[in-house]
Design an enzyme around this catalytic site. Structure first.
Site, mmCIF file in Angstrom:
data_model
loop_
_atom_site.group_PDB
_atom_site.id
_atom_site.type_symbol
_atom_site.label_atom_id
_atom_site.label_comp_id
_atom_site.label_asym_id
_atom_site.label_seq_id
_atom_site.Cartn_x
_atom_site.Cartn_y
_atom_site.Cartn_z
ATOM 1 C CD GLU A 89 37.933 100.164 6.624
ATOM 2 O OE1 GLU A 89 36.795 100.639 6.814
ATOM 3 O OE2 GLU A 89 38.799 100.738 5.939
ATOM 4 C CE LYS A 133 38.374 103.003 9.361
ATOM 5 N NZ LYS A 133 38.584 104.165 8.460
#
Length: 375
Positions: free
Chosen positions: A207, A249
């Site tokens: 992420e 992500k």
């Protein structure tokens, strides 16, 4: 030595996809298990419910609506998010805080087992605290790599099958942020985290979280996010990460909240697809976008617009949302002094229906939803 249970189809996939840019530390069975988890997370029309806020973060949200913050209150709240009737129709995975990973449902079943019983893959947040890099005008890195292998092993044994590590960055054109040092440090940390997680059986979600704050334009956001993501994927390959056994992500590419230029939701969607097309490996099955302070209507409009664009890559583009889903639920508790679990559960399912439709490109937004209005 872990025992991996995989399908025959996954073993065939692993055999075909056993090539590597360098020496690999994973067996074919281990690769197949990781790829199978990544494919489950990337189920079309389903996404991730992000419930990985620590006790202090979720506690501040509780207190804002008059709810006391206790371990039992947090357990009851997370139980509702995992057991709302029909949630499995819209969720492929759930990210848990380590506290939640070890909690149980009312009938004594560990939450990972509850989720797996509904076909929802349980995962965990393993990173620790943010540390400010000296001399970078405020750039940061995330801590926790030193102890990650031991904790990942424990999380796997507790039922987690993936992990998610967040590396936050801020665009500040005036201060020159993010610096090249911060980009390299954070993306190499993500690569090392992914390598360690795969060695312990956890499918890593990476992420790179670029904040919505700032005055930067959409064009500047595109350039900086390409730089960040290309550094990430190069670092992952250099570290020997098995790419089909990973998930991205990312933040939705947006102009800064205080950007003086307006953009339509279609322009924002096109910018996001353009960024992915520059460096996102087709070996990775999907991207689950974070909400990052966007409302449900904003995030759903932008995600749906992305999925409507013809010629997008082969990836499954879906959601991994926390605030966009949870803040409206907590608003139901204002003035009530207790969790309104039944009403929250019903609203949660309606929100998930919207998120699922957006993940399929079938959500029809209201005019103006998802646009950036000039400041």
């Amino acid at each position: 030595m872990k025992i991996y249970t995989v399908s025959i189809v996954s073993l065939i996939i692993a055999a075909v996809d056993s090539f590597s840019l360098g020496p690999s530390f994973l067996s074919a069975e281990q690769k197949a298990a990781l790829a199978e988890t990544a494919q489950k997370v990337a189920t079309p029309g389903k996404g991730i419910t992000a419930c990985d806020e620590g006790p202090a973060t979720i506690g501040s949200r509780f207190e804002a609506v008059g709810i006391s913050n206790s371990e039992e209150t947090r357990r009851q709240y997370r139980q509702m998010l995992f057991t709302a009737e029909g949630c499995e129709n819209y969720l492929s995975a759930a990210i848990l805080d380590p506290e939640t990973l070890y909690q149980k449902s009312d009938d004594g079943k560990p939450f990972p087992d509850v989720l797996m019983g509904r076909g929802i893959v349980p995962g965990v947040k393993p990173h620790l605290k943010i540390y400010e890099l000296p001399g970078t005008n405020g750039d940061t890195v995330m801590q926790g790599l030193d102890s990650l292998a031991a904790r990942a092993r424990e999380y796997y044994n507790a039922g987690a099958r993936f992990a998610k590590w967040r590396s936050p960055l801020v665009i500040n054109i005036e201060k020159g942020c993010p610096t090249d040092l911060a980009i390299k440090a954070n993306m190499h940390d993500l690569a090392r985290y992914a390598l360690i997680c795969q060695s312990e059986g956890l499918m890593p979600i990476v992420e790179p979280d670029v904040s919505l704050s700032g005055t930067h334009t959409l064009e500047q956001a595109v350039d900086i996010n390409i730089k960040i993501q290309s550094e990430l994927f190069k670092a992952m390959l250099d570290h020997g990460v098995y790419m089909p056994g990973t998930t991205l992500k990312p933040n939705i590419i947006n102009p800064g909240k205080k950007c003086p230029i307006g953009y339509t939701v279609e322009e924002i969607a096109e910018a996001n697809i353009y960024v992915l097309e520059q460096s996102f490996p087709v070996a990775m099955p999907g991207a689950n976008f974070l909400s990052g302070g966007q409302t449900l209507s904003q995030g759903a409009a932008r995600l749906s617009a992305m999925n409507k664009i013809n010629g997008k890559g082969p990836w499954n583009l879906s959601f991994s949302w926390s605030q966009a889903l949870q803040l409206p639920l907590l608003d139901l508790c204002k003035g009530k002094e207790s969790l309104q679990l039944e009403d929250m559960s019903k609203l949660y399912i309606e929100e998930l229906k919207i998120a699922s439709a957006a993940a399929l490109g079938e959500y029809e937004w209201q005019k103006g939803d998802g646009d950036h209005v000039a400041c």
